[in-house]
Design an enzyme around this catalytic site. Structure first.
Site, short mmCIF file in Angstrom:
data_model
loop_
_atom_site.label_atom_id
_atom_site.label_comp_id
_atom_site.label_asym_id
_atom_site.label_seq_id
_atom_site.Cartn_x
_atom_site.Cartn_y
_atom_site.Cartn_z
N GLU A 127 0.84 -1.19 0.00
CA GLU A 127 0.00 0.00 0.00
C GLU A 127 0.88 1.25 0.00
O GLU A 127 1.72 1.41 0.89
CB GLU A 127 -0.91 -0.01 1.24
CG GLU A 127 -1.88 -1.17 1.22
CD GLU A 127 -2.42 -1.56 2.60
OE1 GLU A 127 -2.21 -0.82 3.57
OE2 GLU A 127 -3.04 -2.64 2.71
N SER A 156 -5.63 -4.00 1.35
CA SER A 156 -6.10 -5.38 1.23
C SER A 156 -4.93 -6.29 1.58
O SER A 156 -4.27 -6.85 0.71
CB SER A 156 -6.55 -5.55 -0.24
OG SER A 156 -6.88 -6.86 -0.57
N GLU A 157 -4.69 -6.45 2.88
CA GLU A 157 -3.47 -7.16 3.28
C GLU A 157 -3.52 -8.65 2.93
O GLU A 157 -2.50 -9.23 2.52
CB GLU A 157 -3.22 -6.97 4.78
CG GLU A 157 -2.83 -5.54 5.17
CD GLU A 157 -3.99 -4.57 5.22
OE1 GLU A 157 -5.14 -5.02 5.20
OE2 GLU A 157 -3.74 -3.34 5.27
N GLN A 211 1.86 -2.21 5.81
CA GLN A 211 2.19 -0.81 6.10
C GLN A 211 2.68 -0.61 7.53
O GLN A 211 3.62 0.15 7.76
CB GLN A 211 1.00 0.08 5.79
CG GLN A 211 1.37 1.51 5.56
CD GLN A 211 0.30 2.28 4.80
OE1 GLN A 211 -0.77 2.52 5.31
NE2 GLN A 211 0.61 2.65 3.57
N PHE A 212 2.05 -1.32 8.46
CA PHE A 212 2.51 -1.36 9.86
C PHE A 212 2.23 -2.77 10.37
O PHE A 212 1.33 -3.44 9.87
CB PHE A 212 1.74 -0.35 10.73
CG PHE A 212 2.15 1.08 10.54
CD1 PHE A 212 3.11 1.67 11.37
CD2 PHE A 212 1.59 1.85 9.54
CE1 PHE A 212 3.48 2.99 11.20
CE2 PHE A 212 1.96 3.18 9.36
CZ PHE A 212 2.92 3.76 10.19
N PRO A 238 -4.83 -8.81 9.19
CA PRO A 238 -5.77 -9.31 8.20
C PRO A 238 -5.13 -10.35 7.27
O PRO A 238 -5.83 -11.15 6.65
CB PRO A 238 -6.18 -8.05 7.41
CG PRO A 238 -5.97 -6.92 8.38
CD PRO A 238 -4.76 -7.33 9.18
N HIS A 285 -0.19 1.33 15.45
CA HIS A 285 1.01 1.70 14.72
C HIS A 285 2.28 1.40 15.51
O HIS A 285 3.37 1.76 15.09
CB HIS A 285 0.99 3.19 14.36
CG HIS A 285 -0.04 3.55 13.34
ND1 HIS A 285 -1.38 3.52 13.60
CD2 HIS A 285 0.06 3.92 12.03
CE1 HIS A 285 -2.06 3.89 12.51
NE2 HIS A 285 -1.20 4.14 11.55
C1 TPP Z 1 -5.97 -2.68 8.02
C2 TPP Z 1 -5.30 -1.40 7.70
N1 TPP Z 1 -4.44 -1.36 6.67
C3 TPP Z 1 -3.78 -0.22 6.37
C4 TPP Z 1 -3.98 0.92 7.10
C5 TPP Z 1 -3.21 2.20 6.77
N2 TPP Z 1 -4.15 3.19 6.21
C6 TPP Z 1 -4.69 4.15 6.99
S1 TPP Z 1 -5.81 5.07 6.14
C7 TPP Z 1 -5.54 4.20 4.72
C8 TPP Z 1 -6.31 4.55 3.49
C9 TPP Z 1 -7.78 4.44 3.69
O1 TPP Z 1 -8.46 5.01 2.62
P1 TPP Z 1 -10.01 5.25 2.67
O2 TPP Z 1 -10.69 4.04 3.22
O3 TPP Z 1 -10.44 5.69 1.32
O4 TPP Z 1 -10.25 6.38 3.72
P2 TPP Z 1 -9.77 7.91 3.66
O5 TPP Z 1 -8.46 7.98 4.38
O6 TPP Z 1 -9.68 8.31 2.25
O7 TPP Z 1 -10.81 8.66 4.41
C10 TPP Z 1 -4.59 3.22 4.92
C11 TPP Z 1 -4.12 2.30 3.88
C12 TPP Z 1 -4.90 0.84 8.16
N3 TPP Z 1 -5.16 1.90 8.93
N4 TPP Z 1 -5.54 -0.32 8.44
#
Ligand code: TPP
Ligand code: TPP
Ligand code: MG
Ligand code: MG
Lengths: 324, 346, 324, 346
Positions: free
Chosen positions: A28, A58-59, A81-82, A88, A128
């Protein structure tokens, strides 16, 4: 030799790994933005979108697809990512990645690397700051690696990519920028499965890994001022664990302090301590001390310092084992 | 409701255009007959205690064999515990299928060159493997595709979603074949998802979905062939829903009388996937009792040989359980390996 | 008193729990068929489909929905069909179930029970023989319970349902039918967090839990014939661990053998051993022995016996600790 | 492509029928203005190092406030890290939102009676919680509903699928509100899924899906009100896709210049969710500069008070990090708690 921080060393290793056509990176935000910690900075531009693949959030998809790629002969490097977002994908890892070799008696294999930034100390949001290496260490069929210097980060990552088996590659978030050191220009590997005596000593062995090497080093320095000569051991590979190097040291010093930031109960420190007792019981002058995070969620920024083992806690533990 | 593709009606008449000529249909029939004989044999072996639990596929032969018949040797198949018919017809030996069911890891090792993964026991996780395999083939520049087979129940798992989504986004040459046999153990299809069909789920991933009579081997062949062609041409993934029926319990340990009615069984009996092909071949003058006996006895002989081969294998020694955990046994494991051997002697 | 096997005792406990209107059962095939092991047999008929809910094959859905129900004031009991199929729900458990109390500082809580049949020994297919309790034991915020008798199964399950916090409730598959024993007619609970000295002894403490209590018992009987008087300790609750009872015993006997069928490395036996050393170092007459499964996938039926700790391995370990 | 519901055009003219009268619209506007002031304040505090990273929602106020405005006190809201506007307008205090961002667990504790869960940091997992909450309310016999808010990126996670599927199967009174702001950090919507819209994914779960102009507070109100009514009447779940735009970076730590163009920002500037309501209210004669100043200064005062309250809280002691792990601190943890306190003193 160039002086690099750990993020830069990892970036150089990834760049080098991509020289092998079978290597692809998936994760990601790793491409366009170069990753949350910029570890893959510039690699999309250099190697193109077929090699450095930005994925949906999508882990399980990332790890499952990387697994399929590995079975088909590629050498994928997947990024979570962390660590707190690796769960998942946990089923993919424990049920498939770690098992296909045994399930097929060597016919199919999954030589992939899963890079996982881990650990607390930067005052981040919940999830995190995880340090759950013990979960991965308990899964037969995986290797689990964790560097604490730019030099080892580079060499272990290339070794992980070369490894015929799946490797969970932990990257201490706190050290990405703060750990700096010399990295040779020529490609090299650091063998998986070997701990390192970073500083010899005669009174006590401090055993740590990853982010906690920082506290361990500072503690050794501080202890020297009290005339305690601590041997400093960097585990580097959690699985397969280098029992031999640990025992060689502890049978010599007779005392050991194990340090990790993961929760105490059923943490990997228990395994290290148990092994020391099992094999060096009669050399031990005092019970092994475990200096660990607590059995709590890692607190958020304002209370994080109560959780992450401090230099003071390591020093105090050494003093306790020295008392007997 | 979307229409369901049917080419061969239950009475053996063509209601659409056959995608293959009769010699191919004969081959499909032979494969189905053979597969059913294996299924009966395995069920019998289990009753005798010679296999652990077994998951019979009787009734789903057309869905499986029709789907994979046009795959090429370089293509991948990633299927589940109930897909022995499909796997074997792609080169996964009966012997290996039996070995897995006797409880022997060597069942997971098909011969070199057979690109069929060992059957997935977890429900849901394996579909995305087919995405990775297909993707890798694209990246390597081959035109190989990957097909994955799974049940209606598997579509409830999150990993199904992630697999479909990845396939759609990266347009990987993956063919998703869902054998909707109406049940996930005791959970009827209607209570697994409120979606009218499984095929229509494809729409949410930007890929075509097709509803097919899974007991019609020609319809399955036709739908799969088109999907495989599209994938091979770089036109991306497809979801096929094969509507079918498992005749027996979920596994040999399952008592399906607890959750389904005899009427259901009766209703499906007339839709048997083998009989309609036999009727068709007979009408076309390319079936005979003699040929039927020939293929049956050839199948029986091959399967008996497989049983013998599987049962003649010595079980693993204690040491051997360590030997495929890694490419090389790492030092700590080597110590355990030695201890295990000693414990065995003790 | 009635003699019941463990499956029947659990069935009786679930039936009893359902007397509380807040209790609902969710899981795959638990209603119509009464569950793979018939533990919920008859409950759908008796309590209706709003209370005993057959679900799609969707472990994250089951646990995630049960979590929501618990937050809303219900007392859900979710079933994972086998431990090997609990991993798709791992993220829900580690990221949410175990944390909502701390995340909300007691404002929201998730008092749910996750029932998990676990362990090898019935020659099942892959993934059906897992024993990964250490993974759950390492997650702060969970309780982890594992009975070895019908009596404790009943009492611990009702205690788990009453508990204000989430409980992972492990059910040893091998004991569902083979463990038989008296269960009182009147409802009762067995307190979570208490180990039990099942048989007092003076020479060595055998510490086991769940399915391995069978081997531990047989070993104790066999050892008696060699005039070794083993104390038998049933852990019963893995988290919170009853260190006190263990130490009371080991400081008395001076010797300990810990038994579990999970893989050795980073298994819960390491934690038990580490705790014994930490607190009873000077009472120990020999290093603690760990008798465990190996760091391999649990082999399939034909080789399973090489993996699951045997009575012979437990006896041999006791003899080793007795040598010194 | 499905049509997108719009009621209030970007120039402030009604292109559909307003679901509410102007006094309500004024309330919605006031809430949006207040929310934006908070967002700016929080961003500023972060720049001063007084907050850890912050995820700004500027541009998404209509999607959030329009969606939740008709919820009743007994209803549940389960939202994400970017949904402060929605949460606060359901009673989650500014103080708590700030506390979370200063890195203080007490931010996760809204007052009793406020049925809003702490913001979800994990992407994907929380939607199914709203299914469980809603389901529990049905089982308890109340008519409360649960709404969950998430991003476009979250729809790629398996848990989204399982949540939608459960809601469909059990017809739980759950309203799924996806704020499609075009990006999951650096991943554009088009590369997250090959589905044309997110709304159409509802179809695969047997529930209605609706595409809505997420920058139109009246359209959001209208769609959500219909979904809430349906859910409350026992007619099951709905998916709403709110097409919107985040004006700032993903978080204060994000450099969105690395992945998106200034043109995009410019294109969306004219679709600002606040300005069109102001134009509408002005044309209707119920807006004045004076009123604007009043609501702005009231908001500023309330938010300043919240900042003060949040910053006046003493940080946790070492002991306190143990105190909410369980209802009662179990003995082993009590020992650690004591040690932690001692370490703090050392
Ligand atoms: C399970 C998981 N994977 C990765 C992340 C890191 N992460 C935080 S926000 C984000 C993007 C989310 O996008 P979206 O659902 O469109 O929400 P937006 O931030 O645009 O409001 C990611 C990949 C996370 N918080 N949780
Ligand atoms: C992750 C996971 N959960 C649960 C199970 C137990 N289980 C085995 S088969 C099955 C039902 C699957 O139904 P379906 O996908 O329709 O396939 P079918 O058996 O009908 O061919 C279940 C729940 C499993 N194997 N894996
Ligand atoms: Mg099925
Ligand atoms: Mg987004």
């Amino acid at each position: 030799m160039t002086e690099l921080n750990m993020a830069q060393a990892l970036n150089a290793a990834l760049d080098r790994a991509l020289a092998d056509e079978r290597v692809v990176l998936l994760g990601e935000d790793i491409g366009q933005t170069g990753g949350v910690f910029r570890v893959s900075d510039g690699l999309l531009e250099k190697h193109g979108p077929d090699r450095v693949i930005d994925t949906p959030v999508s882990e399980a998809g990332i790890v499952g697809a990387a697994y399929g790629m590995a079975v088909a002969g590629l050498r994928p490097i997947a990024e979570m990512q962390f660590m707190g977002f690796s769960y998942p994908a946990f089923d993919q890892i424990i049920s498939h990645v770690s098992r296909i070799r045994n399930r097929s008696r060597h016919r199919f294999t999954a030589p992939l690397v899963i890079r996982v930034p881990y650990g607390a100390g930067i005052g981040a949001a919940e999830h995190h700051s995880e340090s759950t290496e013990a979960l991965y260490a308990h899964i037969p069929g995986l290797k689990v690696v964790v560097p604490s210097t730019p030099h080892d980060a580079y060499g272990l990552l290339l070794a992980a990519v070369d490894d015929p088996d799946p490797v969970i590659f932990l990257e201490p978030i706190r050290l990405y920028r703060s750990a700096r050191g010399e990295v040779p220009e020529e490609p090299y590997t650091v063998p998986i499965g070997t701990a390192k005596v970073e500083k010899p000593g005669s009174d006590v062995t401090i055993i740590a890994y990853g982010s906690m090497m920082r506290e361990a080093r500072a503690a050794a320095t501080e202890l020297a001022q009290s005339d305690i000569d601590a041997e400093l051991l960097d585990v580097r590979t959690i699985i397969p664990f280098d029992t031999e190097t640990v025992l060689e040291s502890v049978t010599r010093t007779g005392r050991a302090v194990v340090v990790h930031e993961a929760p105490r109960t059923a943490g990997f420190g228990a395994e290290i301590a148990a092994q020391i007792y099992e094999h060096a019981f009669y050399s031990l002058l005092a019970p092994v001390e475990r200096v660990t995070g607590w059995d709590t969620v890692v607190p958020l920024r304002r209370a994080e310092q109560h959780y992450v083992p401090s230099v003071g806690r390591v020093v105090a533990a050494v003093h306790r084992v020295m008392e007997t | 409701m979307t229409e369901m593709l049917q080419i061969l009606d239950v009475d053996g008449t063509l209601v659409g255009e056959s995608p293959v000529d009769d010699s191919v249909t004969r081959g499909l029939y032979e494969a189905m007959v053979t597969a059913r004989i294996f299924d009966h044999k395995a069920t019998a072996l289990q009753r005798q205690g010679r296999l652990a639990t077994y998951a019979p596929y009787e009734g789903q032969e057309a869905a499986q064999i029709g789907a994979v018949a046009m795959l090429e040797p370089g293509d991948w198949l990633v299927a589940s515990y109930r897909d022995g018919a499909a796997m074997q017809s792609r080169g996964y030996p009966w012997t290996q299928l039996l070995l897995t069911r006797t409880g022997d890891e060597r069942g997971g090792r098909p011969p070199a060159g057979v690109n069929v993964l060992p059957p997935s026991i977890t429900v849901g996780a394996h579909m995305v493997h087919a995405v990775g395999l297909a993707w890798a083939e694209s990246l390597k520049g081959t035109d190989a595709v990957a097909m994955t087979m799974f049940g209606d129940g598997a579509t409830s798992e999150g990993d199904f979603h992630e697999a479909m989504n990845f396939a759609g986004v990266y347009q990987t040459p993956t063919i998703f074949v869902c054998q909707n046999n109406g049940w996930a153990i005791s959970m009827p299809r209607a209570r697994q998802t409120a979606s009218e069909t499984i095929a229509q789920k494809a729409d949410g991933y930007g890929m075509p979905g097709e509803l097919v009579d899974g007991n019609d081997v020609l319809a399955m062949y036709d739908a799969a062939a088109r999907a495989v062609d599209r994938a091979r041409r770089g036109e991306g993934p497809t979801l096929i829903e094969a509507v079918t029926h498992r005749i027996r319990g979920h596994t040999t340990a399952d008592d399906d009388g607890r959750y389904r009615s005899p009427e259901e069984t009766a209703r499906w009996a007339e839709r048997d996937p083998l009989e309609r092909v036999r009727l068709y071949l007979d009408a076309a003058g390319v079936w005979s009792r003699k040929w039927q006996e020939e293929i049956e006895s050839a199948a029986t002989a091959a399967i008996e040989a497989a049983v013998e081969e599987a049962e003649s294998l010595e079980p693993f020694t204690a040491e051997e359980i360590f030997d495929a955990m890694y490419a090389e046994v790492p030092p700590p494991l080597a110590i355990q390996r030695r201890r295990a051997a000693e414990a065995g002697l003790a």
